[in-house]
Design an enzyme around this catalytic site. Structure first.
Site, PDB file in Angstrom:
ATOM      1  N   GLU A   4      84.490  59.032 -35.486  1.00 17.42           N
ATOM      2  CA  GLU A   4      86.327  60.725 -34.806  1.00 17.42           C
ATOM      3  C   GLU A   4      86.349  61.038 -36.405  1.00 17.42           C
ATOM      4  O   GLU A   4      87.388  61.059 -36.351  1.00 17.42           O
ATOM      5  CB  GLU A   4      87.385  59.681 -34.335  1.00 17.42           C
ATOM      6  CG  GLU A   4      86.804  58.393 -33.680  1.00 17.42           C
ATOM      7  CD  GLU A   4      88.415  57.023 -32.836  1.00 17.42           C
ATOM      8  OE1 GLU A   4      89.260  57.226 -34.083  1.00 17.42           O
ATOM      9  OE2 GLU A   4      88.557  57.407 -31.891  1.00 17.42           O
ATOM     10  N   CYS A  21      95.861  56.700 -27.333  1.00 16.54           N
ATOM     11  CA  CYS A  21      96.899  57.520 -28.685  1.00 16.54           C
ATOM     12  C   CYS A  21      97.307  59.019 -28.672  1.00 16.54           C
ATOM     13  O   CYS A  21      98.745  59.483 -28.562  1.00 16.54           O
ATOM     14  CB  CYS A  21      96.231  57.279 -30.366  1.00 16.54           C
ATOM     15  SG  CYS A  21      94.649  57.552 -30.330  1.00 16.54           S
TER      16      CYS A  21
END
Lengths: 679, 679
Positions: free
Chosen positions: A362, A446
């Site tokens: 990521e 998240c």
């Protein structure tokens, strides 16, 4: 407006006197004629007055708290409504269903379902934080009830010594602080701090804020360079900016000092993560670039030259750089944030405001490595970029930060949530073969609550003020109350047209400057005061008007909002021979739902005059861009074929705003569209 | 010719009767006129005669051994000369200097420099193998001396039980066979076997071959599904195809059975790598996609549908699939290889013949994920693809395999070596900003010697024979001796023009068929026999002539060799709006050395008539492609800018064959060139 007087969230007074790089975008269209006030050329004058500019603006601006800005905009009001009525309840339900709330009861036993995870408390805290913001801008008894229950869970889960983490308190109890690189304990703590500040602002109660302060003080007793303390820091930044917020909410400078420690200690020799016991990194995460620069801990932050590593971690750290620089009046620390900003916007930023291109970790990739269908672009990363840009904007008064903030807000971040508010993207690629679709939850979830807290506090992004000036950064219908008691009411057709009206209500008759940001996307613009044209001063990217305003004075802005065909830097090789369309703050895409065949074979001539048309019935009401295109009737099966000049048949195309894709059907989508020959 | 009678290396008799997918390329240009014999349409007739085609060709062809084909071609002859005189000595020197030879003396002690690595023996063996091939096609006393010394090192390093690995014999001595997934022991064994076969073919001596057989027998005593054996296999395939070679060289079927075991056991439940002790994988390699499909061990090979994981491992396995299928006359196993081939060529093959796009793990990525500047394309992977295609071609007689073989040979593989033969690419991206340059060695230095063994055995790729037919797959000047004693002498202007001459010398007056592959890149073609036009039969992709040839008969072929502008499948989004140029077997690129500015701003109209011109003085003599282009005088600094129709100024461009890039100066390069509007 119903805002209490408590300190505003995300309040970010500016501090240091340096000038940021303008960022890597230059989207302003050519001036349509001699009458144009605003042009490429006028932008360049900023550079000439660099020193003057710095002196004028340093430390000058403070954003209005979100609670002092009521959003009345049809577009964003609806997003806030959906967030309140759909997204927050949905996230609450998912936290409940997956055991995230239950985990805080500290009663999980082996064999029970929903084994807690070490970063679950961050999801719970971020939901709580977002719910507090939402409740503050629109009170809601049901939501207040949920907030009370979740806040109480956190309060009861705190350990006698102040520690608070539902995972390490009941599972791996001997692993507390044993794996800072991976275990997210300080990251979770940061989100609890932010939730506590939000809870305090909403309720006026100190209960959760006291929990946060006790936890922070305990952390302060554990971490530091003093003898007997751990000279470490978290593998996932967040606590740094959260501690600054705790300082701002409580005035206790030890929280700021601890934030400063975490920022400054990062990357110092000997590197903490090298000292950590070997073998503590779970196998699944080893090799995922999980080295020191992956967590921005390879060199001290002041020496970092390039945005790198995990994108969300990076931007959270950069937020903290700006925060600590501001609070400690440290221009050299802020200069580090400026350097990183320049690097980001010069070679690592998607046209959508997405960042972090690599699926591996990521993370940021190398310069100019911005693939489209393989773009990672985590929703949280765009949200974090908005947080960072917001801080840089206050600090500098430079509209380049607002340009990027707006780009990420209307595109990369907003795409993260479906129109109905109940499903979410974790990744936001700029192209898809049809396999990428929103989900209602994630194992690592998240993003949904990060979007929710952004949407609920959107008001804080629109205006800034100084002692003698009010700035308007975003054109979002709203009623804002300034620190002096003065008010502005903003209305108009944004974001779909560039006509914006302002009604001014100065607190007293004193002279005040109004500054209206000239967006990077606008063509010519016009300013009327009480219906009459004026010679507005264009200064440092803002239209500036200064006078002794009277109650009821009106300022009207007319920003031309042309369809802009964008090309990429030649180094973006995957975009060569392709264009992206933008109109106003929106970047557009084409998706299968609008085509008889697939968008994959569609090519568009950029030289044509595009049509922009508002379609009330489409996707909740959006302006579409339409025009001529060429489409391959029969897409070749082979990987490579002989190029043919006559390939493709003429057709029409329709592009929709990128944020709204994947709300009708599953199918292919692309932002960058191949160029067709002139027709 | 000086070839002894020993069995040829890389001899791959065909076996199974199924038809392969045609592969994902269709590059034949449109026929220039009614006179064209060869066209898209004619290709399609292959499909109609599928069954007939299979029956005719199964088991039919055998390649000529490389030792029976002397290359006289100016282009490839020079490559072989450089390989012999520069590359092999250079690699020998680097093996010496880095301690790879020393390691085989088994005298390394802690504290000594050049600590051996567990895959070093493969580098040494592969150098030995390549040197044997080179010496066989052109004897060389100095090289023979080196060969003798290295062969002796291997012989002396063998342990009493037959084991041979310089790392595990002197370092980590208790780790033998303890980590099959990572430790490359069986992979190294395979390379020793191949070297032993080559050594035997060159010298006639059995010394190293006996070492190999003892080692193979020892391995056979350790591995298998029988009680007390390890039911495992290597994380890096190679031993499978090497055991087949050992079988072919010795006639001992136990080697074939062991190869078959390794092929068939792979991916069977319970998965071996799951059973291996946890924690044996070195941290650096964990997470690198190092899961079961990374090593093609997720399901049994017969059930594998998609090429996946580490590209070199994958193609080595697929070679073995074809080998075992052929030797065991197993069409269903061969069908698995065909399925994998189709998957590769339909969605995972670069236009250069490069494979394995992902830098993460040197691996295949998802379908259509073929980035250009981030292409990994390990040189070994293209070499392995050539090995695989060569096997599939013999098996099926389908020229589609030769098309891909030729593409990888002239481009993806050949680029791996500098023109001077002394520096190498490990990765072969299709675009570069200028930071990618050849090196003289690598820590993991598998590629140089892989190229060297390919170049030395190039002769085996040109011709195949059956009882009544000789096939010509590649147009490379050469003198070939067929099994029947007949000979062909091939000469002409290849690869730079399509004029090829053949002089036939049949062993006896009997009738024999000659088949000449119609390359995918050719336009119209013409056939003359002894100067007179003939109506050649075009059959299954070959021009077929059958007659009782007389000594001195001549066949002349005229293949049109137009410049072809290729477009990518629309799913290759990073290639949209761009073209690649090809002429003959060569894919072209543009590089900074040929431009006043940077190639990054260059655009080319594909509709123009391109000029092809042989330049004797350039890069050892290459045909360049020239034409009109548009170049940005001032490349924008920003990431995105407004597209402008008038951007760029007219200029000329020159493209060079991709294989030859990075031989003049460091600079940017790209294969895919953005399309400019018509001029």
């Amino acid at each position: 407006m119903e805002a209490p007087e408590a300190g505003g969230a995300i309040r970010s007074p500016p501090c240091a006197p340096t000038r940021p790089g303008r960022g890597g975008m230059e989207l302003r269209p050519d001036p349509p004629g001699a009458g144009a006030i605003h042009s490429f050329k006028s932008q360049k004058t900023i550079g000439k007055h660099k020193k003057h500019f710095k002196m004028l603006l340093m430390f000058k601006y403070t954003p209005l708290p979100y609670s002092d800005v009521r959003i009345t905009d049809p577009f964003w009001g609806e997003r806030q409504r959906v967030n309140h009525e759909k997204s927050l309840p949905k996230q609450h339900e998912m936290c409940e269903r997956t055991g995230r709330f239950e985990a805080l009861k500290l009663q999980w036993k082996p064999g029970d379902e929903n084994r807690p995870h070490h970063f679950w408390d961050s999801d719970t805290a971020k939901w709580l934080e977002a719910a507090c913001y939402a409740c503050r801008i629109r009170d809601d008894a049901d939501l207040r009830g949920k907030i009370d229950r979740v806040a109480e869970l956190f309060e009861k889960a705190q350990q006698p010594d102040g520690y608070l983490n539902s995972y390490f308190t009941q599972i791996d109890t001997d692993r507390r602080w044993k794996n800072l690189r991976f275990n997210h304990e300080l990251y979770c703590a940061g989100h609890i701090f932010e939730a506590a500040v939000a809870h305090h602002e909403l309720t006026g109660s100190d209960s959760l804020l006291r929990v946060a302060c006790r936890f922070a003080d305990y952390i302060g007793s554990v971490f530091g360079t003093e003898e007997g303390k751990i000279p470490g820091y978290c593998g996932h930044e967040e606590i740094e900016l959260a501690l600054v917020r705790l300082y701002q909410a409580t005035g206790q400078s030890r929280h700021l000092e601890l934030a400063s420690y975490f920022v400054e200690q990062r990357g110092r020799q000997p590197l903490w993560f090298k000292l950590e016991q070997e073998g503590v990194i779970p196998p699944d995460f080893q090799g995922h670039g999980f080295v020191d620069d992956y967590v921005q801990a390879h060199v001290p932050v002041r020496e970092q030259q390039e945005v790198c590593g995990h994108a969300v971690r990076a931007v959270y750290l950069y937020c903290a750089l700006a925060d600590v620089a501001r609070e400690k009046k440290d221009p050299t620390l802020f200069a580090a944030a400026e350097r990183l900003w320049s690097n980001l916007t010069e070679c690592k930023l998607y046209v959508t405001g997405g960042i972090g291109s690599s699926w591996v970790g990521e993370a940021f990739s190398t310069k100019y490595d911005l693939p489209n269908e393989r773009a990672y672009c985590e929703t949280c990363a765009s949200v974090g970029l908005i947080f960072w840009a917001h801080r840089m904007l206050q600090h500098s008064g430079d509209p380049a930060y607002a340009d990027v903030l707006e780009r990420a807000l209307y595109n990369g971040a907003l795409a993260g949530m479906s129109l109905d508010g109940e499903s979410f993207f974790y990744q936001n690629p700029l192209a898809s073969f049809g396999g990428h679709n929103r989900q209602d939850w994630f194992e690592c979830s998240c993003c949904p609550s990060n979007l929710s807290r952004l949407l609920a506090t959107l008001g804080s992004h629109i205006y800034s003020e100084s002692a003698d000036e009010w700035l308007v950064h975003l054109y979002i219908g709203s009623e804002a109350r300034f620190g002096s008691g003065g008010r502005i009411r903003q209305s108009g057709g944004s974001p779909w047209d560039g006509h914006v009206e302002f009604e001014i209500d100065p607190a007293a008759g004193r002279e005040i400057g109004l500054g209206f940001r000239i967006p990077s996307w606008c063509g010519a613009h016009e300013v009327l005061v009480n219906g009459a044209g004026v010679d507005a001063v264009e200064d440092r990217g803002y239209i500036r008007l200064r006078r002794a305003w009277r109650s009821g004075d009106r300022v009207s802005l007319r920003f031309e909002m042309p369809v802009i065909a964008l090309a990429g830097n030649p180094r973006l090789m995957g975009n060569s021979g392709q264009i992206a369309l933008q109109r106003g703050p929106f970047v557009y895409c084409i998706e299968d739902a609008d085509f008889a065949g697939s968008v994959l074979g569609v090519r568009v001539s950029p030289a044509q005059k595009f049509d922009a048309r508002f379609d009330t019935d489409l996707l909740g009401g959006v302006t579409v861009i339409e025009g001529r295109a060429v489409a391959d009737a029969n897409s070749p099966d082979t990987l490579y074929h002989r190029w043919g000049p006559a390939a493709g048949t003429g057709t029409r195309f329709r592009a929709i705003p990128y944020f709204a894709w994947n709300n009708r059907s599953r199918g292919a989508m692309r932002v960058w569209i191949p160029i067709a020959p002139e027709q």
